[in-house]
Design a protein around this motif. Structure first.
Motif, PDB file in Angstrom:
ATOM      1  N   GLU A 130       0.684  -1.440   0.183  1.00  0.00           N
ATOM      2  CA  GLU A 130      -0.227  -0.289   0.024  1.00  0.00           C
ATOM      3  C   GLU A 130       0.441   1.722  -0.180  1.00  0.00           C
ATOM      4  O   GLU A 130      -0.059   2.165   0.098  1.00  0.00           O
ATOM      5  CB  GLU A 130      -0.856   0.174   1.612  1.00  0.00           C
ATOM      6  CG  GLU A 130      -2.061  -0.781   1.325  1.00  0.00           C
ATOM      7  CD  GLU A 130      -3.008  -0.477   2.300  1.00  0.00           C
ATOM      8  OE1 GLU A 130      -2.843   0.110   2.982  1.00  0.00           O
ATOM      9  OE2 GLU A 130      -3.564  -1.535   2.841  1.00  0.00           O
ATOM     10  N   VAL A 131       2.002   1.252  -0.166  1.00  0.00           N
ATOM     11  CA  VAL A 131       3.261   2.021   0.317  1.00  0.00           C
ATOM     12  C   VAL A 131       3.248   2.191  -1.211  1.00  0.00           C
ATOM     13  O   VAL A 131       4.052   1.407  -2.537  1.00  0.00           O
ATOM     14  CB  VAL A 131       4.689   1.804   1.037  1.00  0.00           C
ATOM     15  CG1 VAL A 131       5.538   3.302   0.785  1.00  0.00           C
ATOM     16  CG2 VAL A 131       3.956   1.969   2.884  1.00  0.00           C
ATOM     17  N   ALA A 132       3.531   3.642  -1.893  1.00  0.00           N
ATOM     18  CA  ALA A 132       3.316   3.305  -3.459  1.00  0.00           C
ATOM     19  C   ALA A 132       5.268   2.667  -3.644  1.00  0.00           C
ATOM     20  O   ALA A 132       5.716   2.117  -4.485  1.00  0.00           O
ATOM     21  CB  ALA A 132       3.161   4.108  -4.097  1.00  0.00           C
ATOM     22  N   SER A 157      -2.189   4.238  -0.242  1.00  0.00           N
ATOM     23  CA  SER A 157      -2.650   5.096   0.676  1.00  0.00           C
ATOM     24  C   SER A 157      -1.745   5.500   2.112  1.00  0.00           C
ATOM     25  O   SER A 157      -1.579   6.409   2.722  1.00  0.00           O
ATOM     26  CB  SER A 157      -4.024   4.853   0.532  1.00  0.00           C
ATOM     27  OG  SER A 157      -4.407   3.296   1.902  1.00  0.00           O
ATOM     28  N   MET A 158      -1.183   4.744   1.905  1.00  0.00           N
ATOM     29  CA  MET A 158       0.373   4.366   3.552  1.00  0.00           C
ATOM     30  C   MET A 158       1.851   4.804   2.662  1.00  0.00           C
ATOM     31  O   MET A 158       1.604   4.818   1.162  1.00  0.00           O
ATOM     32  CB  MET A 158       0.341   3.899   3.389  1.00  0.00           C
ATOM     33  CG  MET A 158      -1.206   2.599   4.182  1.00  0.00           C
ATOM     34  SD  MET A 158      -0.388   1.171   5.172  1.00  0.00           S
ATOM     35  CE  MET A 158       0.461   0.787   6.470  1.00  0.00           C
ATOM     36  N   GLU A 159       2.461   5.534   3.547  1.00  0.00           N
ATOM     37  CA  GLU A 159       3.263   6.925   2.859  1.00  0.00           C
ATOM     38  C   GLU A 159       3.834   6.211   4.200  1.00  0.00           C
ATOM     39  O   GLU A 159       4.275   5.938   5.682  1.00  0.00           O
ATOM     40  CB  GLU A 159       3.533   7.472   3.103  1.00  0.00           C
ATOM     41  CG  GLU A 159       2.766   8.655   2.274  1.00  0.00           C
ATOM     42  CD  GLU A 159       2.648  10.290   2.302  1.00  0.00           C
ATOM     43  OE1 GLU A 159       2.654   9.974   3.574  1.00  0.00           O
ATOM     44  OE2 GLU A 159       2.073  10.499   0.997  1.00  0.00           O
ATOM     45  N   LEU A 164       9.750   9.208   2.690  1.00  0.00           N
ATOM     46  CA  LEU A 164       8.951  10.778   2.750  1.00  0.00           C
ATOM     47  C   LEU A 164      10.276  11.559   3.117  1.00  0.00           C
ATOM     48  O   LEU A 164      10.642  12.773   2.439  1.00  0.00           O
ATOM     49  CB  LEU A 164       8.458  11.471   3.947  1.00  0.00           C
ATOM     50  CG  LEU A 164       7.189  10.627   3.121  1.00  0.00           C
ATOM     51  CD1 LEU A 164       5.676  10.650   4.558  1.00  0.00           C
ATOM     52  CD2 LEU A 164       6.450  11.175   1.944  1.00  0.00           C
ATOM     53  N   LEU A 165      11.477  11.128   3.935  1.00  0.00           N
ATOM     54  CA  LEU A 165      12.248  12.187   3.792  1.00  0.00           C
ATOM     55  C   LEU A 165      13.403  12.840   3.274  1.00  0.00           C
ATOM     56  O   LEU A 165      13.995  13.916   3.057  1.00  0.00           O
ATOM     57  CB  LEU A 165      13.528  11.186   5.531  1.00  0.00           C
ATOM     58  CG  LEU A 165      14.831  11.897   5.552  1.00  0.00           C
ATOM     59  CD1 LEU A 165      14.568  13.318   6.199  1.00  0.00           C
ATOM     60  CD2 LEU A 165      15.574  10.933   6.523  1.00  0.00           C
TER      61      LEU A 165
END
Length: 202
Positions: A130-132, A157-159, A164-165
Motif C-alpha cells: 500500500e506504500v507506492a 494510501s500509506m506512506e 518521505l524524508l
C-alpha cells in the motif's frame, strides 16, 4: 549481494564444482542487522540465530567484500556519487547566505536517506504494498504501454517516513537554492546540478 562471474572450487574428493562468485556490498554487521529486521517483520515470534552463529555463517560463505561499486553496479554507483555531489553542493551554499543550521539539516537528511536506500529499503519492497514506493507491481507497471501495464488490486494510501524524508530533503534543497542570493546565471547552474543529481537518485 552481487554475482560477478564464476569460480571453481575443488572438493576433498578431487571433484571440481563451479559456483557463483558473490560479492557483498554491506558489512557483516549490517547484513545481520537487516536479517534480524526482516525476521521481525515476517514473524515477531521467530527467533533468529545468535550473532556469533550468523557471523560464523557469513565467514564461511564464499563471498568477498567490495567497498567500491565501480564496474559492478553503475546504477548504484551513480546514485552514490549523486549523494556526494548534493552534499558538496550544500557545503557550497554556505557562501550564499544559507545558515549553518539549514546546511546541517539538509546534509543530515541526505545522509539518512542514503543509508536507508543502501540498507533498509530492500527489506520494505514487496510485490503488493500500500506504500507506492515499496510496491513492485506499481513501480514496474508502465501506464503508457498496454503490454507492461498492470493495475494493483489495492490502494496506495500509506506512506513511508524514510521515503518521505528523501523527497522532502530534495524539495527543501531545491527551494533553498532557489531562494539564495546569487546571480540568475549562477542560480541556474546550481539548479541544473541539483536536477541532474536528484534524477540519478530518484
Amino acid at each position: 549481494l552481487y554475482v560477478e562471474k564464476e569460480k571453481n572450487i575443488k572438493l576433498s574428493s578431487g571433484d571440481t564444482i563451479v559456483v557463483s562468485n558473490t560479492i557483498r556490498n554491506l558489512l557483516p554487521t549490517r547484513i545481520i542487522q537487516a536479517y534480524k529486521e526482516y525476521c521481525k517483520e515476517c514473524d515477531e515470534e521467530f527467533k533468529p540465530l545468535s550473532d556469533t552463529c550468523l557471523f560464523e555463517i557469513l565467514h564461511c560463505c564464499t563471498a568477498s567484500n567490495r567497498k567500491s561499486l565501480q564496474g559492478l553496479d553503475y546504477f548504484a554507483c551513480d546514485g552514490s556519487n549523486a549523494f556526494d555531489m548534493l552534499t558538496h553542493l550544500c557545503d557550497e551554499l554556505t557562501t550564499h547566505d544559507v545558515t549553518t543550521s539549514k546546511i546541517i539539516e539538509l546534509k543530515k537528511g541526505l545522509h539518512e536517506s542514503r543509508n536507508c536506500l543502501k540498507n533498509n529499503y530492500k527489506l520494505h519492497v514487496e510485490f503488493n504494498s500500500e506504500v507506492a514506493d515499496h510496491c513492485i507491481k506499481y513501480g514496474l507497471s508502465d501506464p503508457r504501454d498496454l503490454f507492461w501495464k498492470e493495475d494493483c488490486n489495492h490502494s496506495h494510501s500509506m506512506e513511508c517516513d524514510q521515503c518521505l524524508l528523501l523527497k522532502n530533503t530534495l524539495i527543501e534543497l531545491r527551494a533553498t537554492i532557489d531562494s539564495c542570493s546569487m546571480t540568475k546565471e549562477m542560480k541556474l547552474r546550481y539548479l541544473h546540478r541539483f536536477d541532474q543529481n536528484a534524477q540519478l537518485i530518484w
